[in-house]
Motif scaffolding. Structure first.
Motif, PDB file in Angstrom:
ATOM      1  N   ILE A  49     -11.543 -17.170 -20.525  1.00  0.00           N
ATOM      2  CA  ILE A  49     -11.676 -18.233 -19.529  1.00  0.00           C
ATOM      3  C   ILE A  49     -10.350 -18.298 -18.777  1.00  0.00           C
ATOM      4  N   VAL A  50     -10.410 -18.119 -17.453  1.00  0.00           N
ATOM      5  CA  VAL A  50      -9.200 -17.987 -16.650  1.00  0.00           C
ATOM      6  C   VAL A  50      -9.178 -19.034 -15.542  1.00  0.00           C
ATOM      7  N   VAL A  51      -8.048 -19.714 -15.391  1.00  0.00           N
ATOM      8  CA  VAL A  51      -7.876 -20.670 -14.302  1.00  0.00           C
ATOM      9  C   VAL A  51      -8.062 -19.929 -12.981  1.00  0.00           C
ATOM     10  N   GLY A  52      -8.849 -20.527 -12.094  1.00  0.00           N
ATOM     11  CA  GLY A  52      -9.115 -19.924 -10.792  1.00  0.00           C
ATOM     12  C   GLY A  52     -10.387 -19.106 -10.742  1.00  0.00           C
ATOM     13  N   GLN A  53     -11.002 -18.858 -11.908  1.00  0.00           N
ATOM     14  CA  GLN A  53     -12.246 -18.097 -11.982  1.00  0.00           C
ATOM     15  C   GLN A  53     -13.370 -19.027 -12.435  1.00  0.00           C
ATOM     16  N   PRO A  54     -14.607 -18.780 -12.008  1.00  0.00           N
ATOM     17  CA  PRO A  54     -15.710 -19.635 -12.469  1.00  0.00           C
ATOM     18  C   PRO A  54     -16.037 -19.391 -13.936  1.00  0.00           C
ATOM     19  N   VAL A  55     -16.533 -20.438 -14.591  1.00  0.00           N
ATOM     20  CA  VAL A  55     -17.005 -20.265 -15.964  1.00  0.00           C
ATOM     21  C   VAL A  55     -18.325 -19.493 -15.898  1.00  0.00           C
ATOM     22  N   PRO A  56     -18.661 -18.757 -16.953  1.00  0.00           N
ATOM     23  CA  PRO A  56     -19.922 -17.997 -16.961  1.00  0.00           C
ATOM     24  C   PRO A  56     -21.132 -18.928 -16.878  1.00  0.00           C
ATOM     25  N   ASP A  57     -22.243 -18.391 -16.403  1.00  0.00           N
ATOM     26  CA  ASP A  57     -23.465 -19.189 -16.253  1.00  0.00           C
ATOM     27  C   ASP A  57     -23.979 -19.745 -17.576  1.00  0.00           C
ATOM     28  N   VAL A  58     -23.643 -19.118 -18.697  1.00  0.00           N
ATOM     29  CA  VAL A  58     -24.119 -19.602 -19.995  1.00  0.00           C
ATOM     30  C   VAL A  58     -23.394 -20.873 -20.441  1.00  0.00           C
ATOM     31  N   VAL A  59     -22.337 -21.247 -19.739  1.00  0.00           N
ATOM     32  CA  VAL A  59     -21.541 -22.421 -20.107  1.00  0.00           C
ATOM     33  C   VAL A  59     -22.071 -23.644 -19.365  1.00  0.00           C
ATOM     34  N   GLU A  60     -22.441 -24.666 -20.126  1.00  0.00           N
ATOM     35  CA  GLU A  60     -22.903 -25.912 -19.513  1.00  0.00           C
ATOM     36  C   GLU A  60     -21.699 -26.739 -19.083  1.00  0.00           C
ATOM     37  N   VAL A  61     -21.774 -27.246 -17.854  1.00  0.00           N
ATOM     38  CA  VAL A  61     -20.710 -28.066 -17.286  1.00  0.00           C
ATOM     39  C   VAL A  61     -21.197 -29.509 -17.256  1.00  0.00           C
ATOM     40  N   TYR A  62     -20.345 -30.430 -17.719  1.00  0.00           N
ATOM     41  CA  TYR A  62     -20.693 -31.844 -17.817  1.00  0.00           C
ATOM     42  C   TYR A  62     -19.912 -32.662 -16.788  1.00  0.00           C
ATOM     43  N   PRO A  63     -20.582 -33.597 -16.124  1.00  0.00           N
ATOM     44  CA  PRO A  63     -19.870 -34.440 -15.151  1.00  0.00           C
ATOM     45  C   PRO A  63     -18.933 -35.421 -15.854  1.00  0.00           C
ATOM     46  N   ILE A  64     -17.948 -35.885 -15.123  1.00  0.00           N
ATOM     47  CA  ILE A  64     -17.034 -36.918 -15.617  1.00  0.00           C
ATOM     48  C   ILE A  64     -17.306 -38.163 -14.786  1.00  0.00           C
ATOM     49  N   PRO A  65     -17.708 -39.263 -15.423  1.00  0.00           N
ATOM     50  CA  PRO A  65     -18.041 -40.477 -14.677  1.00  0.00           C
ATOM     51  C   PRO A  65     -16.894 -40.925 -13.762  1.00  0.00           C
ATOM     52  N   ASP A  66     -17.255 -41.324 -12.555  1.00  0.00           N
ATOM     53  CA  ASP A  66     -16.308 -41.840 -11.561  1.00  0.00           C
ATOM     54  C   ASP A  66     -15.265 -40.819 -11.128  1.00  0.00           C
ATOM     55  N   GLN A  67     -15.495 -39.543 -11.406  1.00  0.00           N
ATOM     56  CA  GLN A  67     -14.560 -38.476 -11.014  1.00  0.00           C
ATOM     57  C   GLN A  67     -15.367 -37.320 -10.399  1.00  0.00           C
ATOM     58  N   PRO A  68     -15.851 -37.475  -9.179  1.00  0.00           N
ATOM     59  CA  PRO A  68     -16.724 -36.447  -8.593  1.00  0.00           C
ATOM     60  C   PRO A  68     -16.046 -35.099  -8.345  1.00  0.00           C
ATOM     61  N   ASP A  69     -14.720 -35.061  -8.364  1.00  0.00           N
ATOM     62  CA  ASP A  69     -14.008 -33.801  -8.119  1.00  0.00           C
ATOM     63  C   ASP A  69     -13.776 -32.975  -9.381  1.00  0.00           C
ATOM     64  N   PHE A  70     -14.164 -33.527 -10.538  1.00  0.00           N
ATOM     65  CA  PHE A  70     -13.901 -32.841 -11.802  1.00  0.00           C
ATOM     66  C   PHE A  70     -15.117 -32.901 -12.718  1.00  0.00           C
ATOM     67  N   ALA A  71     -15.283 -31.844 -13.494  1.00  0.00           N
ATOM     68  CA  ALA A  71     -16.279 -31.788 -14.559  1.00  0.00           C
ATOM     69  C   ALA A  71     -15.597 -31.054 -15.713  1.00  0.00           C
ATOM     70  N   TYR A  72     -16.309 -30.898 -16.829  1.00  0.00           N
ATOM     71  CA  TYR A  72     -15.681 -30.214 -17.959  1.00  0.00           C
ATOM     72  C   TYR A  72     -16.700 -29.407 -18.748  1.00  0.00           C
ATOM     73  N   ALA A  73     -16.179 -28.522 -19.544  1.00  0.00           N
ATOM     74  CA  ALA A  73     -16.970 -27.728 -20.477  1.00  0.00           C
ATOM     75  C   ALA A  73     -16.103 -27.509 -21.704  1.00  0.00           C
ATOM     76  N   VAL A  74     -16.740 -27.095 -22.799  1.00  0.00           N
ATOM     77  CA  VAL A  74     -15.990 -26.741 -24.001  1.00  0.00           C
ATOM     78  C   VAL A  74     -16.386 -25.305 -24.344  1.00  0.00           C
ATOM     79  N   VAL A  75     -15.388 -24.419 -24.279  1.00  0.00           N
ATOM     80  CA  VAL A  75     -15.631 -22.991 -24.490  1.00  0.00           C
ATOM     81  C   VAL A  75     -14.637 -22.482 -25.523  1.00  0.00           C
ATOM     82  N   ASN A  76     -15.178 -21.835 -26.554  1.00  0.00           N
ATOM     83  CA  ASN A  76     -14.325 -21.285 -27.626  1.00  0.00           C
ATOM     84  C   ASN A  76     -13.378 -22.347 -28.180  1.00  0.00           C
ATOM     85  N   GLU A  77     -13.913 -23.542 -28.365  1.00  0.00           N
ATOM     86  CA  GLU A  77     -13.178 -24.688 -28.933  1.00  0.00           C
ATOM     87  C   GLU A  77     -12.066 -25.205 -28.018  1.00  0.00           C
ATOM     88  N   LYS A  78     -12.044 -24.783 -26.763  1.00  0.00           N
ATOM     89  CA  LYS A  78     -11.064 -25.291 -25.799  1.00  0.00           C
ATOM     90  C   LYS A  78     -11.785 -26.092 -24.731  1.00  0.00           C
TER      91      LYS A  78
END
Length: 94
Positions: A49-78
């Motif tokens: 997982i590299v900063v500046g690159q998209p996460v793979p399609d198999v990774v689910e991305v979760y929204p962050i309430p009240d923060q439309p510019d950011f979301a998160y995922a958990v990949v390989n325990e990070k």
């Protein structure tokens, strides 16, 4: 130092600092806190997982309430902060 050399030095300093500023994303504290507090299962991924690159399609991305510019995922325990529109990695939390 002649004027030409001084101008080149000043230009290179400006360009270099601009490039660094573009790579640095300042996360609001509540984004980091929210992501660290979530009990979200980790997805195992063999690639890196590299900063500046998209996460793979198999990774689910979760929204962050009240923060439309950011979301998160958990990949390989990070925990990974991403741009929700592009799924591009903004920061990997250690």
């Amino acid at each position: 130092m002649n004027k030409f050399a001084m101008m080149i030095t000043a230009l290179l300093t400006f360009v270099g600092s601009s490039a660094i500023a573009q790579d640095t994303i300042v996360l609001p504290g509540e984004v980091r806190t929210y992501v660290l507090e979530q009990n979200t299962p980790s997805v195992q991924y063999e690639g890196e997982i590299v900063v500046g690159q998209p996460v793979p399609d198999v990774v689910e991305v979760y929204p962050i309430p009240d923060q439309p510019d950011f979301a998160y995922a958990v990949v390989n325990e990070k925990r990974v902060i991403v741009n929700p529109r592009t799924k591009t990695v903004v920061q990997v939390l250690e």
